[in-house]
Structure formats: C-alpha cells, structure tokens
Scaffold this active site. Sequence first.
Site, PDB file in Angstrom:
ATOM      1  N   LYS A  78      34.146   6.240  95.364  1.00 60.04           N
ATOM      2  CA  LYS A  78      33.969   5.446  96.562  1.00 60.04           C
ATOM      3  C   LYS A  78      35.330   5.030  97.129  1.00 60.04           C
ATOM      4  O   LYS A  78      35.427   4.591  98.268  1.00 60.04           O
ATOM      5  CB  LYS A  78      33.179   4.159  96.223  1.00 60.04           C
TER       6      LYS A  78
ATOM      7  N   GLU B 170      42.157  11.447  99.153  1.00 63.31           N
ATOM      8  CA  GLU B 170      42.112  10.582  97.969  1.00 63.31           C
ATOM      9  C   GLU B 170      42.732   9.223  98.261  1.00 63.31           C
ATOM     10  O   GLU B 170      43.604   9.109  99.113  1.00 63.31           O
ATOM     11  CB  GLU B 170      42.903  11.237  96.817  1.00 63.31           C
ATOM     12  N   ASP B 171      42.267   8.230  97.538  1.00 61.55           N
ATOM     13  CA  ASP B 171      42.872   6.907  97.633  1.00 61.55           C
ATOM     14  C   ASP B 171      44.138   6.831  96.787  1.00 61.55           C
ATOM     15  O   ASP B 171      45.183   6.400  97.239  1.00 61.55           O
ATOM     16  CB  ASP B 171      41.861   5.835  97.194  1.00 61.55           C
TER      17      ASP B 171
ATOM     18  N   ASP C  71      46.662   8.823  89.886  1.00 63.93           N
ATOM     19  CA  ASP C  71      47.300   8.127  88.770  1.00 63.93           C
ATOM     20  C   ASP C  71      47.798   9.181  87.783  1.00 63.93           C
ATOM     21  O   ASP C  71      48.902   9.691  87.912  1.00 63.93           O
ATOM     22  CB  ASP C  71      46.272   7.174  88.162  1.00 63.93           C
TER      23      ASP C  71
ATOM     24  N   PHE D 213      48.234  -1.705  88.306  1.00 63.04           N
ATOM     25  CA  PHE D 213      46.860  -1.481  88.740  1.00 63.04           C
ATOM     26  C   PHE D 213      46.673  -2.163  90.088  1.00 63.04           C
ATOM     27  O   PHE D 213      46.884  -3.361  90.218  1.00 63.04           O
ATOM     28  CB  PHE D 213      45.860  -2.008  87.715  1.00 63.04           C
TER      29      PHE D 213
ATOM     30  N   ARG E   2      37.123  -4.008  96.946  1.00 70.06           N
ATOM     31  CA  ARG E   2      37.141  -2.833  97.811  1.00 70.06           C
ATOM     32  C   ARG E   2      37.295  -3.214  99.278  1.00 70.06           C
ATOM     33  O   ARG E   2      37.883  -2.472 100.054  1.00 70.06           O
ATOM     34  CB  ARG E   2      35.840  -2.019  97.656  1.00 70.06           C
TER      35      ARG E   2
HETATM   36  P1  5GP Z   1      43.563   9.895  87.695  1.00 65.59           P
HETATM   37  O1  5GP Z   1      42.608  10.903  87.164  1.00 65.59           O
HETATM   38  O2  5GP Z   1      44.526  10.414  88.723  1.00 65.59           O
HETATM   39  O3  5GP Z   1      44.276   9.171  86.588  1.00 65.59           O
HETATM   40  O4  5GP Z   1      42.679   8.740  88.347  1.00 65.59           O
HETATM   41  C1  5GP Z   1      42.200   8.800  89.637  1.00 65.59           C
HETATM   42  C2  5GP Z   1      41.180   7.720  89.893  1.00 65.59           C
HETATM   43  O5  5GP Z   1      41.362   6.596  89.050  1.00 65.59           O
HETATM   44  C3  5GP Z   1      41.332   7.178  91.290  1.00 65.59           C
HETATM   45  O6  5GP Z   1      40.591   7.935  92.225  1.00 65.59           O
HETATM   46  C4  5GP Z   1      40.824   5.762  91.146  1.00 65.59           C
HETATM   47  O7  5GP Z   1      39.435   5.733  91.248  1.00 65.59           O
HETATM   48  C5  5GP Z   1      41.219   5.385  89.742  1.00 65.59           C
HETATM   49  N1  5GP Z   1      42.499   4.649  89.702  1.00 65.59           N
HETATM   50  C6  5GP Z   1      43.692   5.089  89.253  1.00 65.59           C
HETATM   51  N2  5GP Z   1      44.640   4.164  89.377  1.00 65.59           N
HETATM   52  C7  5GP Z   1      44.036   3.081  89.944  1.00 65.59           C
HETATM   53  C8  5GP Z   1      44.511   1.774  90.356  1.00 65.59           C
HETATM   54  O8  5GP Z   1      45.685   1.390  90.254  1.00 65.59           O
HETATM   55  N3  5GP Z   1      43.578   0.956  90.908  1.00 65.59           N
HETATM   56  C9  5GP Z   1      42.282   1.313  91.065  1.00 65.59           C
HETATM   57  N4  5GP Z   1      41.466   0.402  91.604  1.00 65.59           N
HETATM   58  N5  5GP Z   1      41.796   2.516  90.692  1.00 65.59           N
HETATM   59  C10 5GP Z   1      42.677   3.395  90.151  1.00 65.59           C
END
Ligand code: 5GP
Length: 185
Positions: free
Chosen positions: A49, A105-106, A109, A158, A171
């Site tokens: 989302k 993408e938002d 990470d 975070f 959100r």
């Molecule tokens: P990745 O697989 O790149 O580690 O994680 C991607 C997903 O993890 C993002 O789409 C998001 O939903 C969540 N995520 C990663 N870092 C953060 C953060 O700093 N804050 C939030 N709220 N979600 C995060």
Amino acid sequence: MEREHVESDLDLEQTLFTEEQIVDRLREMAAEIDADYEGRDILLVGVLKGAVMVMADLARALPRHVEMDWMAVSSYGSGTKSSGVVRILKDLDTDIAGRHVLIVEDIIDTGLTLSWLVANLRSRHPASVEIATLLRKPDALQMEVDVKYVGFDIPNAFVVGYGLDFSEKYRNLRCIGTLAEHVYR
Ligand code: 5GP
C-alpha cells in the site's frame, strides 16, 4: 494529516521531507520520465500500500496519458525487517507482455522485495521494466537491480508518512519523518 496533528507523538522524531519537497522532487522525476519515454506508452505499476501517495502525485505530474495497475506483495511481517520471502497478495489486472512497465515504489531498503518483483515481471515478457522510487536507503545500493529514478537517498532509519506506515499508522501523514528507534527495535 499534518505533523502538528501528531505533535505530541514522541515516536515521531524528525521531519525528513515536507510535502512540498516531496511533490517538487516528484515533478522533476516526472519530467525526466516523460522525456525518456518519448513515443512510448507507460504502464505504471504501483506496489500497495506504501506507493499509493507516490503513484498519485507522480502520475498527476506526468503531462501525458498513463495506465496504472497495482500489485500487493508481502515482504515484511508485522515487524520492520525484510524477510526476502515475497508472497503475491494481489496480482496485476493487466497483461504486461510487450508493455513498457515502470514500477513505482515508495522505498527501497534491502532491495529484496524489488529484485524479486523485477524478476517476476520480466518473466511475463514486457517490452521493458524500469523502477522509480521516492526513497532509497544505503543498503539498497548493494543490490543488483538497476533503479533508474530515485527521489531521495536517505540514512538508515525507519521512516513513516506519505504512504509509509508503522503497523498501519502514519500513512496519511503529509510529510516523511523518522520514527524513534525504541519503537521499532
Ligand atoms: P526491502 O525488500 O527493499 O528491504 O523492503 C521494501 C519494503 O519494506 C518497502 O516497500 C516498505 O514497505 C518496507 N520498508 C522498508 N523500509 C521502510 C521504512 O523505513 N519505513 C517503512 N514504513 N517501511 C519500510
């Protein structure tokens, strides 16, 4: 909601980007995308989302018709660590064969979710797959997936707001802020 509506919330530490900074950056990205895709139709694929707000503002900043579709995947359980195990909760409605797909993408990470998603979408034979993300953390730089459009590189904290949640909260915060470490550690 604005920052002042949760001013007494000690979990929210520091504002990283105001709504204005975010929208300005998305406009710049949209101009770049529009130029790069001249003569080609774009299918924006948002990842639910978290990417809802990015999609809304990026799509509206594009001076052309675009199609939008959505996927929902789970990578984080209820915590804040990426597991690398990705499950499709909602698949695309569109057949992407021969289409120019731009994943919206938002945040990236570890990049685990995204590398899985790119591989999954490539297996459906699109004409191209590129990625646009509003935020990217340092760890993501080590992944093999090429991210073409990045809004901001941010420190390893975070963050919440502008679509990004902590346990489904924040959100609807207009800005992006960091969450106190004691909350998610
Ligand atoms: P990745 O697989 O790149 O580690 O994680 C991607 C997903 O993890 C993002 O789409 C998001 O939903 C969540 N995520 C990663 N870092 C953060 C953060 O700093 N804050 C939030 N709220 N979600 C995060």
